[in-house]
Design an enzyme around this catalytic site. Structure first.
Site, short mmCIF file in Angstrom:
data_model
loop_
_atom_site.label_atom_id
_atom_site.label_comp_id
_atom_site.label_asym_id
_atom_site.label_seq_id
_atom_site.Cartn_x
_atom_site.Cartn_y
_atom_site.Cartn_z
N LYS A 1 0.85 -1.20 0.00
CA LYS A 1 0.00 0.00 0.00
C LYS A 1 0.88 1.24 0.00
O LYS A 1 1.90 1.28 0.71
CB LYS A 1 -0.90 -0.02 1.25
N SER B 1 -9.89 0.16 7.39
CA SER B 1 -9.44 0.24 5.99
C SER B 1 -8.84 -1.00 5.36
O SER B 1 -8.50 -0.98 4.18
CB SER B 1 -8.42 1.37 5.86
N SER C 1 -9.75 2.24 2.94
CA SER C 1 -8.87 2.92 2.03
C SER C 1 -7.88 2.01 1.28
O SER C 1 -7.37 2.40 0.24
CB SER C 1 -8.06 3.98 2.80
N1 GLN Z 1 -13.15 4.79 6.26
C1 GLN Z 1 -12.60 5.38 7.43
C2 GLN Z 1 -12.26 6.82 7.15
O1 GLN Z 1 -12.77 7.34 6.25
C3 GLN Z 1 -11.42 4.57 7.89
C4 GLN Z 1 -10.15 4.85 7.15
C5 GLN Z 1 -8.98 4.03 7.61
O2 GLN Z 1 -9.11 3.03 8.31
N2 GLN Z 1 -7.80 4.45 7.21
O3 GLN Z 1 -11.51 7.43 7.82
#
Ligand code: GLN
Length: 461
Positions: free
Chosen positions: A78, A177, A153
């Protein structure tokens, strides 16, 4: 020979071990797949030359009898993990020209174990989102339905694993994420206890929540990768000194007598396979226990206040002076402002502004402190639950992947996206989901039991 990219990571390791194929052959097959599937936009940066060079070195090591735990295995990273000499962007314009002079600890551990780097995968900008729609480099398409987002994400990693463009991939979770895109792309995802994987060299979003983890096509694949990534690192002050077990050897399929808790609050919306999933676990000898987690509903709010407050501080370093893109200005202050206006996308700017408020003199006592108190209560819900059961079981994301169009209109902010994911992040607990979207959460440090149960859950249709 059949297409090597069809094999799971564990099968690939076996094939490499029995000399059925070489790392150069596996790596070449994956590079070809990456070219075929490039339209999915799963990668921000592809590193085929580097991959082949690493694969050759791995084959040489193997011929001399030096075989690491992931020897010769091509994986994707990532784009939140700093990789020395390879562009690392966090999917942000502000870091679009950043080439780190150092390597993150977790990726270093992967290379030390013999893994091969295929490239850097797409993500929401600074991992803020549930769709990859906030990436400066454009959205990633879901390999199962290209009109849909892959979730986020870690959407690039999930899509790359689902489309067989890599044997496995790293991800990060701050509020779900890894499990979110794993569920949308029908692959497995796992994150260990906070403190198990070093955060050194992982671009910071919210430091008290950020956790590196993995995505793979099976739970066993995840176990292979994560046991290499875990372990003490003096460069991270929150790193745990606990010994790391050989997780992939602990998946014995035996859950007889195990107490599996179902948090009532996590079943408000369930997928169609839910009832048969419970029957399946009972048939395998598990005891199902009803559990109450009364502070679940607050988790979303708590997550946003804490993560945005921490993000504001973490993202203050992008000022156009030390690294990243710079926009000119008449004065120093103007240069800062222009750089940050140009370099950050809308979602990131929104979060910085809100986070600044939550950590301001007034916002701190009205929002940040109450959120910390509520975080403790959420953690206590888990502590109480684990007095009665060994693991918790629930859907991970109980909704179907939304379309890219819907994501542009705010679907990624929908309530059922992260509701069942965020509490375990706030409590820093090990959690993962299987390709069927069902998740397991465990006690602190007990990655082994979570993976063991997931390995059985994986069989549920
Ligand atoms: N979807 C969540 C957010 O928008 C979690 C993001 C994450 O875990 N990096 O922040």
């Amino acid at each position: 020979m059949t297409d090597i990219t069809e094999l799971t990571l564990s099968e690939t390791l076996n094939g490499l071990g029995s000399k059925e194929f070489s790392s150069v052959e596996v790596t070449s097959a994956y590079i070809k797949k990456m070219e075929e599937k490039r339209h999915l936009n799963a990668f921000i940066t592809e590193t085929p030359e580097k991959a082949l060079e690493m694969a050759k070195a791995s084959d040489t090591r193997r011929s001399k009898g030096h075989v690491g735990k992931l020897e010769g295995l091509p994986i994707a990273i990532k784009d939140m993990f700093c990789t020395k000499g390879i562009k690392t962007t966090a999917a942000s314009r502000i870091l679009s020209n950043f080439i780190p002079p150092f390597e993150s600890t977790t990726t270093q551990k992967l290379w030390d174990a013999g893994a091969v780097c295929l490239g850097k995968t797409n993500t929401d900008e600074f991992a803020m989102g549930s769709s990859t729609i906030t990436s400066y480099f454009g959205v990633t398409k879901n390999p199962h339905n290209e009109n849909c987002v892959p979730g986020g994400s870690s959407g690039g990693s999930a899509a790359a694993v689902a489309a067989h463009m890599c044997a496995g991939a790293t991800g990060t979770e701050t509020g779900g994420s890894i499990r979110h895109p794993a569920s949308f792309c029908q692959v497995s995802g796992f994150k260990p206890t906070y403190g198990r994987c070093s955060r050194y060299g992982v671009i910071a979003y919210a430091s008290s929540l950020d956790e590196p983890g993995v995505l793979g096509r099976t739970i066993k694949d995840c176990a292979h990768m994560i046991e290499v990534m875990m372990g003490y690192d003096p460069k991270d002050s929150t790193s745990s000194r606990k010994e790391v077990p050989e997780l992939h050897k602990m998946l014995d399929k035996n859950i007889k007598g195990m107490k599996i808790g179902i948090p009532r609050e996590y079943t408000e919306l369930v997928p169609s396979n839910w009832e048969s999933a419970l029957t399946f676990l009972k048939e395998r000898g598990a005891v199902i226990v009803d559990i109450e987690m009364p502070h679940t509903e607050e988790a979303g709010m708590v997550y946003y206040v804490i993560s945005q407050g921490e993000a504001t501080t973490n993202l203050a370093r992008y000022d156009g002076v030390r690294y990243g893109e710079r926009a000119p200005g008449e004065t120093l202050e103007e240069m800062y402002m222009n750089t940050r206006m140009l370099g950050f996308g809308q979602e990131v700017r929104n979060r910085i502004i809100l986070g600044t408020f939550f950590t301001s003199a007034k916002g701190y006592y009205d929002y940040f402190v109450p959120a910390q108190k509520m975080r403790s209560l959420i953690k206590q819900d888990f502590d109480k639950a684990f007095e009665k059961v060994d693991v918790l079981f629930s859907p991970s994301v109980p909704i179907r992947p939304f379309t890219i169009e819907e994501a542009k209109h705010g679907a990624a902010k929908g309530r059922f996206n992260d509701t069942y994911l965020m509490p375990s992040c706030l409590a820093g607990l090990p959690a993962g989901c299987a390709h069927n979207g069902l998740q397991v959460i465990g006690r602190q440090w007990d990655e082994a039991t979570v993976l063991k149960v997931l390995d059985v859950v994986e069989e549920i249709k």
